[in-house]
Enzyme design. Structure first.
Site, PDB file in Angstrom:
ATOM      1  N   VAL A 127       0.321   0.676  -4.940  1.00 35.68           N
ATOM      2  CA  VAL A 127      -0.110  -0.479  -5.733  1.00 35.68           C
ATOM      3  C   VAL A 127      -1.632  -0.533  -5.672  1.00 35.68           C
ATOM      4  O   VAL A 127      -2.228  -0.454  -4.594  1.00 35.68           O
ATOM      5  CB  VAL A 127       0.506  -1.786  -5.195  1.00 35.68           C
ATOM      6  CG1 VAL A 127       0.001  -2.981  -5.985  1.00 35.68           C
ATOM      7  CG2 VAL A 127       2.027  -1.705  -5.258  1.00 35.68           C
TER       8      VAL A 127
ATOM      9  N   HIS B 247       2.512  -4.827  -0.190  1.00 30.67           N
ATOM     10  CA  HIS B 247       3.675  -5.229   0.607  1.00 30.67           C
ATOM     11  C   HIS B 247       4.636  -6.073  -0.222  1.00 30.67           C
ATOM     12  O   HIS B 247       5.862  -5.930  -0.112  1.00 30.67           O
ATOM     13  CB  HIS B 247       3.226  -6.041   1.828  1.00 30.67           C
ATOM     14  CG  HIS B 247       2.338  -5.307   2.769  1.00 30.67           C
ATOM     15  ND1 HIS B 247       0.993  -5.601   2.917  1.00 30.67           N
ATOM     16  CD2 HIS B 247       2.581  -4.277   3.620  1.00 30.67           C
ATOM     17  CE1 HIS B 247       0.468  -4.800   3.823  1.00 30.67           C
ATOM     18  NE2 HIS B 247       1.399  -3.985   4.262  1.00 30.67           N
TER      19      HIS B 247
ATOM     20  N   LYS C 298      -4.553  -0.767  -2.770  1.00 30.22           N
ATOM     21  CA  LYS C 298      -4.515  -1.977  -1.946  1.00 30.22           C
ATOM     22  C   LYS C 298      -4.271  -1.602  -0.495  1.00 30.22           C
ATOM     23  O   LYS C 298      -3.430  -0.761  -0.185  1.00 30.22           O
ATOM     24  CB  LYS C 298      -3.432  -2.932  -2.446  1.00 30.22           C
ATOM     25  CG  LYS C 298      -3.793  -3.646  -3.743  1.00 30.22           C
ATOM     26  CD  LYS C 298      -2.721  -4.628  -4.164  1.00 30.22           C
ATOM     27  CE  LYS C 298      -3.101  -5.341  -5.463  1.00 30.22           C
ATOM     28  NZ  LYS C 298      -4.118  -6.371  -5.279  1.00 30.22           N
ATOM     29  N   SER C 299      -5.027  -2.237   0.393  1.00 28.52           N
ATOM     30  CA  SER C 299      -4.918  -1.957   1.819  1.00 28.52           C
ATOM     31  C   SER C 299      -5.394  -3.167   2.605  1.00 28.52           C
ATOM     32  O   SER C 299      -6.356  -3.839   2.202  1.00 28.52           O
ATOM     33  CB  SER C 299      -5.777  -0.740   2.192  1.00 28.52           C
ATOM     34  OG  SER C 299      -5.907  -0.617   3.595  1.00 28.52           O
ATOM     35  N   SER C 300      -4.737  -3.443   3.728  1.00 25.52           N
ATOM     36  CA  SER C 300      -5.181  -4.530   4.598  1.00 25.52           C
ATOM     37  C   SER C 300      -6.589  -4.279   5.113  1.00 25.52           C
ATOM     38  O   SER C 300      -7.328  -5.217   5.417  1.00 25.52           O
ATOM     39  CB  SER C 300      -4.208  -4.679   5.779  1.00 25.52           C
ATOM     40  OG  SER C 300      -2.902  -4.956   5.332  1.00 25.52           O
TER      41      SER C 300
ATOM     42  N   MET D 108       3.857   4.596  -0.783  1.00 27.12           N
ATOM     43  CA  MET D 108       3.385   5.979  -0.848  1.00 27.12           C
ATOM     44  C   MET D 108       1.886   6.114  -0.588  1.00 27.12           C
ATOM     45  O   MET D 108       1.373   7.228  -0.578  1.00 27.12           O
ATOM     46  CB  MET D 108       3.743   6.588  -2.196  1.00 27.12           C
ATOM     47  CG  MET D 108       5.192   7.071  -2.283  1.00 27.12           C
ATOM     48  SD  MET D 108       5.558   8.424  -1.150  1.00 27.12           S
ATOM     49  CE  MET D 108       4.645   9.763  -1.935  1.00 27.12           C
ATOM     50  N   LYS D 109       1.176   5.007  -0.363  1.00 27.00           N
ATOM     51  CA  LYS D 109      -0.222   5.160   0.049  1.00 27.00           C
ATOM     52  C   LYS D 109      -0.286   5.941   1.359  1.00 27.00           C
ATOM     53  O   LYS D 109      -1.201   6.732   1.580  1.00 27.00           O
ATOM     54  CB  LYS D 109      -0.917   3.804   0.203  1.00 27.00           C
ATOM     55  CG  LYS D 109      -2.427   3.953   0.429  1.00 27.00           C
ATOM     56  CD  LYS D 109      -3.136   2.622   0.435  1.00 27.00           C
ATOM     57  CE  LYS D 109      -2.973   1.924   1.751  1.00 27.00           C
ATOM     58  NZ  LYS D 109      -3.699   2.628   2.847  1.00 27.00           N
TER      59      LYS D 109
ATOM     60  N   LEU E  85      -0.400  -9.236   4.879  1.00 24.38           N
ATOM     61  CA  LEU E  85       0.303  -8.732   3.701  1.00 24.38           C
ATOM     62  C   LEU E  85      -0.505  -8.903   2.423  1.00 24.38           C
ATOM     63  O   LEU E  85      -1.202  -9.901   2.245  1.00 24.38           O
ATOM     64  CB  LEU E  85       1.649  -9.451   3.556  1.00 24.38           C
ATOM     65  CG  LEU E  85       2.581  -9.371   4.771  1.00 24.38           C
ATOM     66  CD1 LEU E  85       3.883 -10.098   4.474  1.00 24.38           C
ATOM     67  CD2 LEU E  85       2.851  -7.924   5.172  1.00 24.38           C
ATOM     68  N   HIS E  86      -0.388  -7.928   1.534  1.00 27.88           N
ATOM     69  CA  HIS E  86      -1.053  -7.965   0.232  1.00 27.88           C
ATOM     70  C   HIS E  86      -0.035  -7.607  -0.844  1.00 27.88           C
ATOM     71  O   HIS E  86       1.174  -7.503  -0.570  1.00 27.88           O
ATOM     72  CB  HIS E  86      -2.262  -7.021   0.209  1.00 27.88           C
ATOM     73  CG  HIS E  86      -1.960  -5.624   0.666  1.00 27.88           C
ATOM     74  ND1 HIS E  86      -1.149  -4.764  -0.038  1.00 27.88           N
ATOM     75  CD2 HIS E  86      -2.352  -4.935   1.778  1.00 27.88           C
ATOM     76  CE1 HIS E  86      -1.060  -3.610   0.591  1.00 27.88           C
ATOM     77  NE2 HIS E  86      -1.773  -3.681   1.706  1.00 27.88           N
TER      78      HIS E  86
END
Length: 282
Positions: free
Chosen positions: A176, A37, A184-186, A148-149, A33-34
């Site tokens: 975000v 999330h 932002k992405s894992s 919405m990414k 999680l970032h």
């Protein structure tokens, strides 16, 4: 916060909560999680009496040559993020718990999946829809929150929830971004230092395209070529797609007008990144 690992216990908890009239906000994730999330969790916390978070790396949505085995996992980190953002129940099932036997039924999505990531990842959205059908039946949420990414995923989910009369409200939440604009992405952890710098040009290309649209450009081909050329000039990544469609139908447009999405996917050495903007154009 209570951690739940079995379907039976999670179903018992949520059915009792709904029977008592409690609203449930559900945030399904694959973990690691970032802040993106965390934003979903905070919104769920604001709008519901109970918040349920699921962490499950779903094998059905990964293709044979994708990153299932190396997808980043850190349940301790996820527990901390969950606690910090007011989660009541963390549902953390194993693959064997979610799929105890070979699937005899899957959800086939027939619209909104033949473009963008669906075109590049056959079977991906069937895997997404199947696991969400299971998770919705397990958690019985009032509302479910999605970033919405993954705008195509949101469009697909809204469609199948409507088609199957699933009594859940889908709540899309804005992308975000890092302070420098990167979504932002894992999977950002896969980027090298140089690629991390180059990745900033993904969002910049979208912003430049937005400026052209706001200045009056209405030809979708000119807009998408502008994005492709910018990314190819400023990065060593390979453009998987840079496409413009009506949203959420994801159908072709001859003219940039109405609600549209401009979406991109770019492959770097060890990771494929996606980003998008949605606009309402008069």
């Amino acid at each position: 916060m209570k951690i739940v690992t079995t379907v039976q216990e999670m179903q018992q908890i949520t059915s009792e909560l709904r029977a008592s009239g409690k609203s449930i906000g559900f945030v399904p994730t694959m973990g690691y999680l970032h802040e993106g999330h965390a934003t979903l969790l905070r919104k769920a916390r604001e709008e519901n009496e109970i918040v349920v978070l699921s962490v499950f790396v779903n094998p059905l949505q990964f293709g044979p040559n994708e990153d299932l085995d190396r997808y980043p996992r850190d349940i301790d980190r996820d527990e901390n993020v969950a606690k910090e953002n007011g989660v009541d129940y963390l549902f953390y099932p194993s693959v064997e718990e979610m799929y105890p036997a070979e699937q005899t039924t899957t959800v086939e999505v027939v619209k909104r999946t033949d473009v963008l990531c669906g075109q590049q990842r056959p079977g991906h959205f069937a895997g997404v829809a199947t696991v969400l059908m299971k998770l919705f039946n397990i958690t019985v949420p009032t509302r479910a929150y999605f970033g919405m990414k993954d705008a195509q995923q949101v469009a697909v989910i809204e469609g199948f929830v409507t088609d199957f009369n699933i009594p859940v409200t889908i709540v899309p939440v804005d992308i975000v971004r890092e302070e420098d604009g990167l979504a932002k992405s894992s999977r950002n952890v896969y980027l090298s230092q140089d690629e991390r710098e180059e990745a900033l040009h993904l969002y910049r290309s979208l912003c430049i395209a937005k400026e052209r649209i706001e200045a009056g450009e209405r030809n979708p081909e000119i807009i998408t070529n502008l994005v492709k050329d910018y990314i190819e000039t400023h990065t060593k990544g390979t453009v998987d797609y840079a496409d413009l469609y009506a949203y959420p139908s994801l159908t072709m447009v001859e003219k940039v007008e109405g609600r549209i999405i401009l979406a991109i996917a770019v492959k770097f050495e060890n990771v494929r990144l996606i980003d998008n903007i949605t606009l309402t154009v008069k």
